[in-house]
Design a protein around this motif. Structure first.
Motif, PDB file in Angstrom:
ATOM      1  N   GLN A  45      -3.031   1.451  -9.506  1.00  0.00           N
ATOM      2  CA  GLN A  45      -3.387   2.684  -8.829  1.00  0.00           C
ATOM      3  C   GLN A  45      -3.053   2.636  -7.340  1.00  0.00           C
ATOM      4  OE1 GLN A  45      -7.496   3.312  -9.849  1.00  0.00           O
ATOM      5  NE2 GLN A  45      -6.987   4.547 -11.628  1.00  0.00           N
ATOM      6  N   GLU A  46      -2.896   1.420  -6.800  1.00  0.00           N
ATOM      7  CA  GLU A  46      -2.582   1.306  -5.389  1.00  0.00           C
ATOM      8  C   GLU A  46      -1.130   1.685  -5.095  1.00  0.00           C
ATOM      9  OE1 GLU A  46      -1.758  -2.664  -7.332  1.00  0.00           O
ATOM     10  OE2 GLU A  46      -3.351  -1.151  -7.370  1.00  0.00           O
ATOM     11  N   GLN A  47      -0.292   1.758  -6.117  1.00  0.00           N
ATOM     12  CA  GLN A  47       1.096   2.161  -5.907  1.00  0.00           C
ATOM     13  C   GLN A  47       1.153   3.639  -5.541  1.00  0.00           C
ATOM     14  OE1 GLN A  47       3.980   1.175  -8.845  1.00  0.00           O
ATOM     15  NE2 GLN A  47       3.248  -0.904  -9.156  1.00  0.00           N
ATOM     16  N   PRO A  48       1.963   3.970  -4.555  1.00  0.00           N
ATOM     17  CA  PRO A  48       2.062   5.391  -4.153  1.00  0.00           C
ATOM     18  C   PRO A  48       2.726   6.235  -5.233  1.00  0.00           C
ATOM     19  CG  PRO A  48       3.712   4.051  -3.025  1.00  0.00           C
ATOM     20  CD  PRO A  48       2.804   3.090  -3.733  1.00  0.00           C
ATOM     21  N   LYS A  49       2.122   7.356  -5.538  1.00  0.00           N
ATOM     22  CA  LYS A  49       2.706   8.289  -6.499  1.00  0.00           C
ATOM     23  C   LYS A  49       3.525   9.307  -5.718  1.00  0.00           C
ATOM     24  CE  LYS A  49      -1.106   7.738  -9.788  1.00  0.00           C
ATOM     25  NZ  LYS A  49      -0.318   6.962 -10.753  1.00  0.00           N
ATOM     26  N   ASP A  50       4.744   8.937  -5.429  1.00  0.00           N
ATOM     27  CA  ASP A  50       5.587   9.762  -4.565  1.00  0.00           C
ATOM     28  C   ASP A  50       6.851  10.272  -5.251  1.00  0.00           C
ATOM     29  OD1 ASP A  50       6.798   7.315  -4.808  1.00  0.00           O
ATOM     30  OD2 ASP A  50       6.845   6.865  -2.664  1.00  0.00           O
ATOM     31  N   ILE A  51       6.887  10.168  -6.579  1.00  0.00           N
ATOM     32  CA  ILE A  51       8.035  10.682  -7.334  1.00  0.00           C
ATOM     33  C   ILE A  51       7.575  11.890  -8.154  1.00  0.00           C
ATOM     34  CG2 ILE A  51       9.833  10.172  -9.026  1.00  0.00           C
ATOM     35  CD1 ILE A  51       9.487   7.210  -8.351  1.00  0.00           C
ATOM     36  N   ALA A  52       8.197  13.025  -7.908  1.00  0.00           N
ATOM     37  CA  ALA A  52       7.826  14.254  -8.625  1.00  0.00           C
ATOM     38  C   ALA A  52       8.682  14.417  -9.872  1.00  0.00           C
ATOM     39  CB  ALA A  52       7.996  15.464  -7.716  1.00  0.00           C
ATOM     40  N   ILE A  53       8.029  14.565 -11.019  1.00  0.00           N
ATOM     41  CA  ILE A  53       8.720  14.881 -12.261  1.00  0.00           C
ATOM     42  C   ILE A  53       8.043  16.105 -12.873  1.00  0.00           C
ATOM     43  CG2 ILE A  53       9.280  12.451 -12.622  1.00  0.00           C
ATOM     44  CD1 ILE A  53       7.204  12.490 -14.939  1.00  0.00           C
ATOM     45  N   TYR A  54       8.639  16.639 -13.938  1.00  0.00           N
ATOM     46  CA  TYR A  54       8.076  17.823 -14.581  1.00  0.00           C
ATOM     47  C   TYR A  54       8.079  17.630 -16.091  1.00  0.00           C
ATOM     48  CZ  TYR A  54       8.905  20.082 -10.065  1.00  0.00           C
ATOM     49  OH  TYR A  54       8.900  20.405  -8.726  1.00  0.00           O
ATOM     50  N   VAL A  55       7.062  18.152 -16.728  1.00  0.00           N
ATOM     51  CA  VAL A  55       7.017  18.249 -18.191  1.00  0.00           C
ATOM     52  C   VAL A  55       7.257  19.715 -18.507  1.00  0.00           C
ATOM     53  CG1 VAL A  55       5.639  17.958 -20.270  1.00  0.00           C
ATOM     54  CG2 VAL A  55       5.405  16.328 -18.371  1.00  0.00           C
ATOM     55  N   MET A  56       8.358  20.001 -19.215  1.00  0.00           N
ATOM     56  CA  MET A  56       8.802  21.382 -19.414  1.00  0.00           C
ATOM     57  C   MET A  56       8.980  21.693 -20.894  1.00  0.00           C
ATOM     58  SD  MET A  56      12.441  23.083 -18.179  1.00  0.00           S
ATOM     59  CE  MET A  56      12.099  22.988 -16.424  1.00  0.00           C
ATOM     60  N   SER A  57       8.640  22.921 -21.272  1.00  0.00           N
ATOM     61  CA  SER A  57       8.838  23.386 -22.649  1.00  0.00           C
ATOM     62  C   SER A  57       9.570  24.725 -22.635  1.00  0.00           C
ATOM     63  CB  SER A  57       7.497  23.548 -23.364  1.00  0.00           C
ATOM     64  OG  SER A  57       7.655  24.203 -24.616  1.00  0.00           O
ATOM     65  N   ASN A  58      10.391  24.944 -23.647  1.00  0.00           N
ATOM     66  CA  ASN A  58      11.022  26.254 -23.810  1.00  0.00           C
ATOM     67  C   ASN A  58      10.234  27.138 -24.778  1.00  0.00           C
ATOM     68  OD1 ASN A  58      11.555  25.196 -26.326  1.00  0.00           O
ATOM     69  ND2 ASN A  58      13.776  25.310 -26.167  1.00  0.00           N
ATOM     70  N   GLY A  59       9.035  26.670 -25.126  1.00  0.00           N
ATOM     71  CA  GLY A  59       8.200  27.379 -26.089  1.00  0.00           C
ATOM     72  C   GLY A  59       8.139  26.682 -27.425  1.00  0.00           C
ATOM     73  N   VAL A  60       9.063  25.761 -27.650  1.00  0.00           N
ATOM     74  CA  VAL A  60       9.106  24.988 -28.898  1.00  0.00           C
ATOM     75  C   VAL A  60       9.358  23.514 -28.602  1.00  0.00           C
ATOM     76  CG1 VAL A  60      10.306  24.647 -31.091  1.00  0.00           C
ATOM     77  CG2 VAL A  60       9.958  26.965 -30.218  1.00  0.00           C
ATOM     78  N   HIS A  61      10.293  23.267 -27.718  1.00  0.00           N
ATOM     79  CA  HIS A  61      10.821  21.927 -27.469  1.00  0.00           C
ATOM     80  C   HIS A  61      10.489  21.487 -26.045  1.00  0.00           C
ATOM     81  CE1 HIS A  61      13.973  18.742 -27.486  1.00  0.00           C
ATOM     82  NE2 HIS A  61      14.134  19.118 -26.224  1.00  0.00           N
ATOM     83  N   THR A  62      10.071  20.237 -25.876  1.00  0.00           N
ATOM     84  CA  THR A  62       9.753  19.717 -24.546  1.00  0.00           C
ATOM     85  C   THR A  62      10.857  18.816 -24.002  1.00  0.00           C
ATOM     86  OG1 THR A  62       8.475  17.952 -25.625  1.00  0.00           O
ATOM     87  CG2 THR A  62       7.248  19.835 -24.725  1.00  0.00           C
ATOM     88  N   ASP A  63      11.044  18.900 -22.683  1.00  0.00           N
ATOM     89  CA  ASP A  63      11.936  18.020 -21.941  1.00  0.00           C
ATOM     90  C   ASP A  63      11.140  17.347 -20.834  1.00  0.00           C
ATOM     91  OD1 ASP A  63      14.123  18.768 -23.436  1.00  0.00           O
ATOM     92  OD2 ASP A  63      14.997  20.055 -21.896  1.00  0.00           O
TER      93      ASP A  63
END
Length: 234
Positions: A45-63
């Motif tokens: 937890q001490e590691q900096p969370k400085d990378i932004a990612i996204y969880v994305m769906s098209n309504g059926v399928h996730t990327d």
């Protein structure tokens, strides 16, 4: 007459068995997808969370949507811009998903779905592919959630994706030449693994998120089984 009655009884049992299986399948998925498959306690937890990612769906399928390039990996070196129609290097994010190759290439829209394609996918008889899409920007909404992660989590995601890629004799990803691209900024690559009734495109994403200790269910085959964990964080 006896034969007809016997046949009718067998068919009735088969139909009831199928109905029972379908009900059980959806019930188990609904339960397991709601149970967190990750731990909220982390040693790093001490590691900096400085990378932004996204969880994305098209309504059926996730990327999973990642920065195209950072100090950890340059995804454009793995999935060249030249393999997209636009060939445009001015992109900041890359969306990556896994799925049945037949679905990807032969079913651009649900109206194009054929029974043969569905059966091959459900029974795990087909090949699989990675679908990548480049984005200039990503906007958050009810189908796209931003997550801040640390370097260790990003490496886990990176390795999971690379391990899902099929490779040629030189160790390079195998690009699928096809006219079935969905837009100007996407491409397909041969992948490892089998898509089937119990391991869908969303199961692949869910497993990756669990490995990186990110919000995910124990098991799911639907995008909602993943997205609900991110809605709950808002």
């Amino acid at each position: 007459m006896t034969f007809i009655k016997s046949t009718a009884k067998v068919l009735a049992k088969i139909i009831l068995g199928v109905i029972a299986f379908v009900v059980l399948y959806f019930l188990v998925e609904a339960i397991l997808s709601r149970i967190p498959g990750y731990t909220t306690k982390r040693r790093d937890q001490e590691q900096p969370k400085d990378i932004a990612i996204y969880v994305m769906s098209n309504g059926v399928h996730t990327d999973i949507v990642l920065p195209v390039k950072n100090e950890i990996i340059d995804w454009s070196a793995v999935f060249p811009f030249e393999n997209t129609r636009a060939r445009n290097p001015n992109q900041h994010y890359i969306g990556i998903g896994w799925g049945d190759k037949g679905f990807y290439l032969n079913t651009p829209e649900w109206k194009d779905l054929k029974l043969s394609t569905a059966l091959v996918a459900v029974l795990g008889m087909g090949e699989t592919a990675l679908h990548i899409t480049y984005y200039y920007r990503v906007l958050e909404n009810d189908r796209c959630y931003k997550v801040m992660i640390d370097e260790n989590q990003y490496n886990i995601i990176k390795n999971y994706i690379l391990e899902s890629l099929d490779q040629d004799l030189s160790g390079n990803p195998v690009y699928i030449e096809t006219a079935a691209q969905y837009g100007q900024h996407d491409a397909f690559y041969e992948a490892k693994g089998a898509y089937h009734l119990f391991f869908s495109c969303n199961t692949w994403t869910n497993k990756m998120l669990k490995k990186a200790n990110l919000p995910a269910g124990i098991w799911t085959v639907f995008d909602k089984g993943i997205l609900r964990h991110y809605r709950d964080l808002r």
